[in-house]
Design an enzyme around this catalytic site. Structure first.
Site, PDB file in Angstrom:
ATOM      1  CD  GLU A 118       0.254 -12.435   7.918  1.00 41.15           C
ATOM      2  OE1 GLU A 118       0.444 -12.992   9.012  1.00 41.15           O
ATOM      3  OE2 GLU A 118       0.574 -11.250   7.708  1.00 41.15           O
ATOM      4  CB  CYS A 131      -5.907  -6.176   2.052  1.00 37.79           C
ATOM      5  SG  CYS A 131      -4.200  -5.713   1.713  1.00 37.79           S
ATOM      6  CB  CYS A 138       7.865  -8.364  -0.569  1.00 38.01           C
ATOM      7  SG  CYS A 138       7.763  -6.889  -1.615  1.00 38.01           S
ATOM      8  CB  CYS A 142       9.474  -0.806   1.382  1.00 46.95           C
ATOM      9  SG  CYS A 142       9.146  -0.739  -0.395  1.00 46.95           S
ATOM     10  CB  CYS A 145       6.925  -2.464   4.212  1.00 45.16           C
ATOM     11  SG  CYS A 145       5.703  -3.727   3.817  1.00 45.16           S
ATOM     12  CB  CYS A 379      -1.215  -0.180   5.736  1.00 47.22           C
ATOM     13  SG  CYS A 379      -0.274   0.236   4.266  1.00 47.22           S
TER      14      CYS A 379
END
Length: 400
Positions: A118, A131, A138, A142, A145, A379
């Protein structure tokens, strides 16, 4: 395998039946590709400059558009190569003008269905920020997230990172001769104003775990003869891969952002598990030593505001103490919820009190306005459909 495929730079994987694309290659990569199809050594530097101009400045899709390249050379290029970009599988436009693209990369082998990432475009009246992602998925986990809940599939190549800007500029009419989309979305306008003026490596993935490809992508993005973005407008955000931070400054010159989010190791261990390997003290020392950091080039510290977790006045004061001596600004990020999220966003009054403490200590402390929440583009909300890779493709990625 075609001769062109054999000639491609190491690390640029292609299928036997597909012409490799030149879009996203470094100058060295273009030179290697040209050499592989028999281009005389005396011509290669000139041909690289021509290709670079047409691919990165004009954004052309067809070799025949390269008017200062001979017909014979254009035909030879078209025989062996393409100017293909990744496919936009889905586009969403938020009520606030933010755009999110689900970008499907070309398959890299027979088991790959085409990795998806994305990419988010955040427009303002006088600038536009893209972005970009550096990995498919990933590995950091975290807990606040959404991307962190998606397992890592693979690193993106340099070409795949650069192609995100190529796709965005094309979709936004940001190459010469193209028209801006007529869909009512906000796009900066005015003489000399580009639709995309800033790049942030804050999409999917940890950029410093894909260091070489990110560094080379920054070089392409900032090359004055092509895409021509200022390195001052390219920001690489890391969760704290300490050994690579100094290299980033030395080898790329990009601006640095730190995904901090806590002022105590015990809490940061939970929010950002990488902290167990590189605790806050080591991370902040790497920031103090960051090449080029100054009041004119401050390091950005990102701090997501989690209700009842990290948002007390005492933590604001400790943040100020920790950052003493570092040329810094602090972005306070209201938590952006996603389905199943274990946290809530801090109340606005709490965020304002936190911001006031930081600001009164002499630090810029803007509260980042949430953008694209309605399309999960804000975010911490990015998560592609790559999780649905077929089992054999995922197995191949894990065995790579």
């Amino acid at each position: 395998m075609t001769r062109a495929a054999e000639a491609m730079p190491q690390g640029v994987a292609v299928l036997d039946t597909v012409k490799p694309s030149l879009v996203g290659l470094t100058r060295a990569g273009l030179a290697e590709a040209l050499h592989g199809i028999g281009t005389p050594d005396r011509e290669i530097r000139m041909r690289v400059a021509q290709l670079w101009h047409w691919i990165y400045f004009h954004g052309v899709r067809d070799f025949d558009a390269m008017l200062n390249v001979s017909k014979v050379m254009r035909a030879k290029l078209a025989e062996h190569f393409s100017l293909a970009r990744p496919e936009v599988a889905e586009e969403q436009v938020s009520s606030d003008g933010t755009r999110k693209w689900l970008i499907r990369m070309a398959p890299v082998d027979a088991l790959d269905q085409g990795a998806e990432v994305e990419c988010v475009y955040i427009p303002e009246s006088d600038r536009g920020t893209l972005c970009v992602s550096s990995q498919v998925g990933c590995t950091l986990n975290c807990t606040f997230c959404h991307t962190g809940t998606q397992r890592l599939v693979r690193n993106l190549t340099t070409a795949e990172i650069v192609a995100q800007l190529i796709v965005a500029r094309e979709r936004l009419g940001d190459f010469p001769g193209l028209s801006r989309p007529d869909d009512g979305g906000l796009i900066p306008s005015g003489e000399g104003v580009r639709a995309v003026s800033n790049i942030v490596f804050m999409g999917m993935g940890e950029p410093l775990y894909n260091f070489d490809n990110v560094r080379d992508a920054v070089d392409i993005l900032s090359d004055g003869d092509g895409l021509s973005l200022s390195k001052r407008r390219i920001t690489v955000s890391t969760s704290g891969v300490v050994p690579e931070i100094s290299r980033l400054g030395e080898e790329s010159g990009a601006a640095l952002a730190i995904s901090l989010h806590a002022v105590r190791d015990d809490l940061r261990d939970k929010l950002v598990p990488l902290n167990k390997k590189y605790p806050i003290k080591e991370l902040l020392q790497a920031c103090r030593d960051y090449p080029g950091a100054s009041n004119a080039r401050r390091i950005t510290f990102e701090y997501v505001m989690l209700k009842g977790v990290n948002d007390s006045p005492a933590e604001a004061r400790e943040l100020v103490r920790l950052l003493k001596g570092i040329p810094a600004k602090i972005n306070l990020i209201p938590f952006n919820p996603w389905p199943g999220a274990p946290y809530e966003c801090s109340d606005w009054e709490t965020i304002e009190k936190f911001s006031d403490i930081v600001f009164n200590a002499g630090y810029a402390s803007p509260v980042r306005t949430p953008r694209g929440r309605d399309i999960l583009a804000a975010c911490g909300q990015l998560k592609s459909e790559t999780e649905k890779l077929r089992a054999r493709a995922r197995l191949a990625a894990e065995l790579d």
